[in-house]
Design an enzyme around this catalytic site. Structure first.
Site, PDB file in Angstrom:
ATOM      1  N   LYS A  13       0.830  -1.216   0.000  1.00 36.64           N
ATOM      2  CA  LYS A  13       0.000   0.000   0.000  1.00 36.64           C
ATOM      3  C   LYS A  13       0.858   1.258   0.000  1.00 36.64           C
ATOM      4  CE  LYS A  13      -2.004  -1.179   3.865  1.00 36.64           C
ATOM      5  NZ  LYS A  13      -1.353  -2.474   4.158  1.00 36.64           N
ATOM      6  N   ARG A  88      -9.421   1.096   9.677  1.00 37.78           N
ATOM      7  CA  ARG A  88      -9.195  -0.325   9.939  1.00 37.78           C
ATOM      8  C   ARG A  88     -10.321  -0.944  10.744  1.00 37.78           C
ATOM      9  NH1 ARG A  88      -3.237   0.378   9.414  1.00 37.78           N
ATOM     10  NH2 ARG A  88      -2.243  -1.646   9.615  1.00 37.78           N
ATOM     11  N   ARG A 122      11.503  -6.182   3.696  1.00 37.87           N
ATOM     12  CA  ARG A 122      11.338  -4.714   3.615  1.00 37.87           C
ATOM     13  C   ARG A 122      12.446  -3.985   4.364  1.00 37.87           C
ATOM     14  NH1 ARG A 122       5.741  -2.308   5.032  1.00 37.87           N
ATOM     15  NH2 ARG A 122       5.936  -3.688   6.830  1.00 37.87           N
ATOM     16  N   ARG A 155      11.799  -2.439  10.160  1.00 39.54           N
ATOM     17  CA  ARG A 155      10.830  -2.017  11.175  1.00 39.54           C
ATOM     18  C   ARG A 155      10.771  -3.025  12.308  1.00 39.54           C
ATOM     19  NH1 ARG A 155       5.386  -0.332   7.990  1.00 39.54           N
ATOM     20  NH2 ARG A 155       4.440  -1.612   9.592  1.00 39.54           N
ATOM     21  N   ARG A 166       0.093  -9.319  13.390  1.00 38.81           N
ATOM     22  CA  ARG A 166      -0.506  -8.280  12.530  1.00 38.81           C
ATOM     23  C   ARG A 166      -1.444  -8.906  11.493  1.00 38.81           C
ATOM     24  NH1 ARG A 166       4.533  -5.651  10.276  1.00 38.81           N
ATOM     25  NH2 ARG A 166       3.142  -4.417   9.003  1.00 38.81           N
TER      26      ARG A 166
HETATM   27  P1  AP5 Z   1       4.878  -1.618   1.688  1.00 38.51           P
HETATM   28  O1  AP5 Z   1       4.517  -0.662   0.605  1.00 38.51           O
HETATM   29  O2  AP5 Z   1       5.735  -1.135   2.810  1.00 38.51           O
HETATM   30  O3  AP5 Z   1       3.559  -2.370   2.262  1.00 38.51           O
HETATM   31  P2  AP5 Z   1       2.318  -1.835   3.096  1.00 38.51           P
HETATM   32  O4  AP5 Z   1       1.095  -2.497   2.539  1.00 38.51           O
HETATM   33  O5  AP5 Z   1       2.317  -0.342   3.159  1.00 38.51           O
HETATM   34  O6  AP5 Z   1       2.652  -2.515   4.494  1.00 38.51           O
HETATM   35  P3  AP5 Z   1       2.620  -2.020   5.990  1.00 38.51           P
HETATM   36  O7  AP5 Z   1       3.290  -3.112   6.780  1.00 38.51           O
HETATM   37  O8  AP5 Z   1       3.181  -0.637   6.158  1.00 38.51           O
HETATM   38  O9  AP5 Z   1       1.124  -2.009   6.304  1.00 38.51           O
HETATM   39  P4  AP5 Z   1       0.479  -2.173   7.670  1.00 38.51           P
HETATM   40  O10 AP5 Z   1      -0.920  -1.880   7.278  1.00 38.51           O
HETATM   41  O11 AP5 Z   1       0.663  -3.410   8.443  1.00 38.51           O
HETATM   42  O12 AP5 Z   1       1.295  -1.177   8.596  1.00 38.51           O
HETATM   43  P5  AP5 Z   1       0.970   0.272   9.116  1.00 38.51           P
HETATM   44  O13 AP5 Z   1       2.217   1.033   9.068  1.00 38.51           O
HETATM   45  O14 AP5 Z   1      -0.255   0.813   8.474  1.00 38.51           O
HETATM   46  O15 AP5 Z   1       5.573  -2.885   0.966  1.00 38.51           O
HETATM   47  C1  AP5 Z   1       6.054  -3.978   1.725  1.00 38.51           C
HETATM   48  C2  AP5 Z   1       7.359  -4.514   1.094  1.00 38.51           C
HETATM   49  O16 AP5 Z   1       7.068  -5.117  -0.159  1.00 38.51           O
HETATM   50  C3  AP5 Z   1       8.400  -3.423   0.798  1.00 38.51           C
HETATM   51  O17 AP5 Z   1       9.666  -3.967   1.034  1.00 38.51           O
HETATM   52  C4  AP5 Z   1       8.214  -3.116  -0.699  1.00 38.51           C
HETATM   53  O18 AP5 Z   1       9.434  -2.707  -1.274  1.00 38.51           O
HETATM   54  C5  AP5 Z   1       7.764  -4.474  -1.228  1.00 38.51           C
HETATM   55  N1  AP5 Z   1       6.778  -4.415  -2.306  1.00 38.51           N
HETATM   56  C6  AP5 Z   1       5.696  -3.592  -2.391  1.00 38.51           C
HETATM   57  N2  AP5 Z   1       4.963  -3.900  -3.489  1.00 38.51           N
HETATM   58  C7  AP5 Z   1       5.594  -4.941  -4.096  1.00 38.51           C
HETATM   59  C8  AP5 Z   1       5.323  -5.726  -5.263  1.00 38.51           C
HETATM   60  N3  AP5 Z   1       4.224  -5.522  -6.000  1.00 38.51           N
HETATM   61  N4  AP5 Z   1       6.184  -6.727  -5.580  1.00 38.51           N
HETATM   62  C9  AP5 Z   1       7.272  -6.987  -4.799  1.00 38.51           C
HETATM   63  N5  AP5 Z   1       7.589  -6.276  -3.690  1.00 38.51           N
HETATM   64  C10 AP5 Z   1       6.754  -5.272  -3.348  1.00 38.51           C
HETATM   65  O19 AP5 Z   1       0.549  -0.029  10.635  1.00 38.51           O
HETATM   66  C11 AP5 Z   1       1.496  -0.384  11.619  1.00 38.51           C
HETATM   67  C12 AP5 Z   1       0.842  -0.365  12.995  1.00 38.51           C
HETATM   68  O20 AP5 Z   1       0.326   0.951  13.276  1.00 38.51           O
HETATM   69  C13 AP5 Z   1      -0.377  -1.285  13.160  1.00 38.51           C
HETATM   70  O21 AP5 Z   1       0.024  -2.593  13.513  1.00 38.51           O
HETATM   71  C14 AP5 Z   1      -1.132  -0.575  14.294  1.00 38.51           C
HETATM   72  O22 AP5 Z   1      -0.526  -0.847  15.556  1.00 38.51           O
HETATM   73  C15 AP5 Z   1      -0.909   0.893  13.982  1.00 38.51           C
HETATM   74  N6  AP5 Z   1      -1.964   1.502  13.142  1.00 38.51           N
HETATM   75  C16 AP5 Z   1      -1.785   2.061  11.904  1.00 38.51           C
HETATM   76  N7  AP5 Z   1      -2.951   2.506  11.418  1.00 38.51           N
HETATM   77  C17 AP5 Z   1      -3.899   2.229  12.355  1.00 38.51           C
HETATM   78  C18 AP5 Z   1      -5.308   2.433  12.417  1.00 38.51           C
HETATM   79  N8  AP5 Z   1      -6.000   3.010  11.414  1.00 38.51           N
HETATM   80  N9  AP5 Z   1      -5.956   2.023  13.533  1.00 38.51           N
HETATM   81  C19 AP5 Z   1      -5.296   1.453  14.561  1.00 38.51           C
HETATM   82  N10 AP5 Z   1      -3.957   1.213  14.556  1.00 38.51           N
HETATM   83  C20 AP5 Z   1      -3.263   1.602  13.460  1.00 38.51           C
END
Ligand code: AP5
Length: 213
Positions: A13, A88, A122, A155, A166
């Site tokens: 994403k 979420r 990542r 991370r 997660r």
């Molecule tokens: P990347 O683009 O980093 O993936 P992402 O989908 O953004 O993954 P996240 O882990 O950031 O999502 P998440 O939803 O778990 O974490 P968030 O930070 O929101 O890509 C991943 C890897 O793949 C990279 O290495 C990239 O290079 C590679 N890649 C990408 N596309 C590719 C492709 N097509 N082919 C090959 N490789 C590819 O949340 C973290 C924490 O924050 C949560 O656990 C929670 O505690 C809190 N939090 C955040 N938002 C909320 C909310 N709304 N409510 C409550 N808690 C929240």
């Protein structure tokens, strides 16, 4: 263009949102990035949310809703935005409807083994936040950001036991969100199982079609 990107952790994403943000000049708002930044800066909010991030569980709705409300009120969101990682929960989705209108929700899908492979490799720049992958999007020099020369790191919540948690949290929360937006006719599913060079043009094609660009 008021967009929401949803899908499992690690599906890409943030990677797709960065490309869309650059192309259309709208801000990429990642709630995860905002929370990690608060932790890094040692703010009061950062101290409150650190434990949730470390465990891979959601932070309380009240906290995250206020963060998003404040962010969306800023001037740069007037022409549109990409919300990545929010909403979420159904409560977050309902509150978002009270804050702003959403034009389109992109739901990224890929098999679980693809997702785990992506999260495990990542790496992120400590300085500018650029996202890399040791296999799929490697930096030119290992451990160093191509864009700003910053150090790349893994991370804390990308460790295997936290990744598992997660994914469990995601599975428990996700279906109601999908139904919520499908019911409103806003949902488009994007197959994200291929490389980013394939997925990003797929995203752009959908946006061009929907927004007549
Ligand atoms: P990347 O683009 O980093 O993936 P992402 O989908 O953004 O993954 P996240 O882990 O950031 O999502 P998440 O939803 O778990 O974490 P968030 O930070 O929101 O890509 C991943 C890897 O793949 C990279 O290495 C990239 O290079 C590679 N890649 C990408 N596309 C590719 C492709 N097509 N082919 C090959 N490789 C590819 O949340 C973290 C924490 O924050 C949560 O656990 C929670 O505690 C809190 N939090 C955040 N938002 C909320 C909310 N709304 N409510 C409550 N808690 C929240």
């Amino acid at each position: 263009m008021r967009l929401v990107f949803i899908g499992p952790p690690g599906i890409g994403k943030g990677t797709y949102a960065a490309a869309v943000s650059q192309r259309y000049g709208i801000p990429h708002i990642s709630t995860g990035d905002i929370l990690r930044d608060e932790v890094k800066r040692g703010t009061e909010l950062g101290r409150r949310v650190k434990e949730y991030l470390d465990r891979g569980v959601l932070v309380p709705d009240e906290l995250i809703i206020e963060i998003v409300r404040e962010r969306l009120s800023q001037e740069d969101c007037r022409r549109g935005f990409i919300l990545d990682g929010f909403p979420r929960t159904i409560r977050q989705a309902e509150e978002l409807d009270g804050i702003t209108k959403i034009d389109l929700v992109l739901n990224f899908v890929a098999p679980e083994e693809v997702i785990i492979d992506r999260i495990s490799g990542r790496r992120i720049c400590r300085v500018c936040g650029a996202i890399y992958h040791v296999k799929y999007m490697p930096p030119r020099v290992p451990g160093v950001c191509d864009k700003c020369g910053g150090e790349l790191y893994q991370r804390d919540d990308d460790k295997p036991e936290v990744i598992r948690r997660r994914l469990e949290v995601f599975k428990a929360q996700f279906e109601p969100i999908v139904s919520y937006y499908r019911g409103r006719g806003l949902l488009v599913e994007i197959d994200a199982s291929e490389q980013a060079e394939v997925v990003i043009p797929r995203v752009i094609a959908v946006l061009e079609r929907v927004f007549n660009r």
